[in-house]
Design a protein around this motif. Sequence first.
Motif, mmCIF file in Angstrom:
data_model
loop_
_atom_site.group_PDB
_atom_site.id
_atom_site.type_symbol
_atom_site.label_atom_id
_atom_site.label_comp_id
_atom_site.label_asym_id
_atom_site.label_seq_id
_atom_site.Cartn_x
_atom_site.Cartn_y
_atom_site.Cartn_z
ATOM 1 N N PHE A 130 1.117 -0.973 0.056
ATOM 2 C CA PHE A 130 -0.144 -0.463 0.067
ATOM 3 C C PHE A 130 0.538 1.389 0.047
ATOM 4 N N PHE A 131 1.980 1.040 1.392
ATOM 5 C CA PHE A 131 2.756 2.987 0.994
ATOM 6 C C PHE A 131 3.792 2.295 0.171
ATOM 7 N N VAL A 132 4.465 1.476 -0.671
ATOM 8 C CA VAL A 132 5.219 1.198 -0.499
ATOM 9 C C VAL A 132 5.825 1.164 -2.441
ATOM 10 N N LEU A 133 4.749 0.758 -3.169
ATOM 11 C CA LEU A 133 4.944 0.131 -4.284
ATOM 12 C C LEU A 133 4.301 1.354 -5.170
ATOM 13 N N PRO A 134 3.847 2.038 -4.808
ATOM 14 C CA PRO A 134 3.554 3.952 -5.207
ATOM 15 C C PRO A 134 5.039 3.680 -5.012
ATOM 16 N N PHE A 135 5.740 4.393 -5.007
ATOM 17 C CA PHE A 135 7.286 5.385 -5.257
ATOM 18 C C PHE A 135 7.742 4.206 -6.481
ATOM 19 N N PHE A 136 6.788 2.944 -6.712
ATOM 20 C CA PHE A 136 7.811 2.656 -7.810
ATOM 21 C C PHE A 136 6.573 3.070 -9.270
ATOM 22 N N GLY A 137 5.337 2.978 -8.721
ATOM 23 C CA GLY A 137 4.445 3.499 -9.935
ATOM 24 C C GLY A 137 3.672 2.929 -9.801
ATOM 25 N N VAL A 138 3.572 2.083 -9.045
ATOM 26 C CA VAL A 138 2.286 1.226 -8.474
ATOM 27 C C VAL A 138 1.216 1.158 -7.361
ATOM 28 N N ALA A 139 -0.008 1.634 -7.933
ATOM 29 C CA ALA A 139 -0.561 2.379 -6.778
ATOM 30 C C ALA A 139 -1.682 1.345 -6.817
ATOM 31 N N LEU A 140 -2.057 0.847 -5.356
ATOM 32 C CA LEU A 140 -3.059 -0.310 -5.689
ATOM 33 C C LEU A 140 -4.268 0.331 -4.481
ATOM 34 N N SER A 141 -5.703 -0.351 -4.554
ATOM 35 C CA SER A 141 -6.548 0.641 -3.800
ATOM 36 C C SER A 141 -5.987 -0.239 -2.911
#
Length: 227
Positions: A77-88
């Motif tokens: 939830f919090f780390v993947l968005p830094f790699f461009g992968v944002a999950l709900s």
Amino acid sequence: MDKNMNEFSLNFSVLALAHGLLITVFITIGASLVAVVLGLIAGLIRVSSLWPLRWLAVAYIEFFRGTSLLVQVYLLFFVLPFFGVALSPWAVAIFGIGMNYSAYFAEVVRAAIQAVDRGQYEASTALNFPRLTMMRRIVVPQAIRSMLPPSGNLLIELLKSTSLVFFITITEFTTASKLAADATGNYLLFFAVALFGYYFIARALITPLVRRLERRLSSGFVREALA
């Protein structure tokens, strides 16, 4: 005025609990499907005759079994968005919990397959069955009966683990119980509801399903043995 406030707080509490209960059941069902599907795949690969696939399955199983579920959920939830992968939050809750428990389910699958009598393998080899046909038609159907009891236990553990999704902004049953307790000041009542609520969910949702499958598969096995 106080009476109206108390009525409002009670109505809010009941609605919050009902909403949290539905969310918990929804996440439990979704994560259970993910766990069963991925666990069955990983378990079958774990007993594959190809060692690169076996090692891949071992790495998957050991990673998810050997690390914290809460940390895994945080990473998704919090780390993947830094790699461009944002999950709900819903995707993280269902797939995060599902993947974690799929590793445990994979070990249940492996153990059940390896517990099938060696004579079944020898008979399949004597009949010149391909390995895929042997697994699909002989080994796996027998192993499923052994999988059901421990699988039921895992699904109950999965149900209780849904309380962790509070940390990714989902108001599930435990969080809803806390909100109700905060609104009314009656912590004993609503935390007792939270305590026994999971028990009744398991008894109403998971236990009957597993027992029904056990009875159905066992009766089918008896009919085949007597035929």
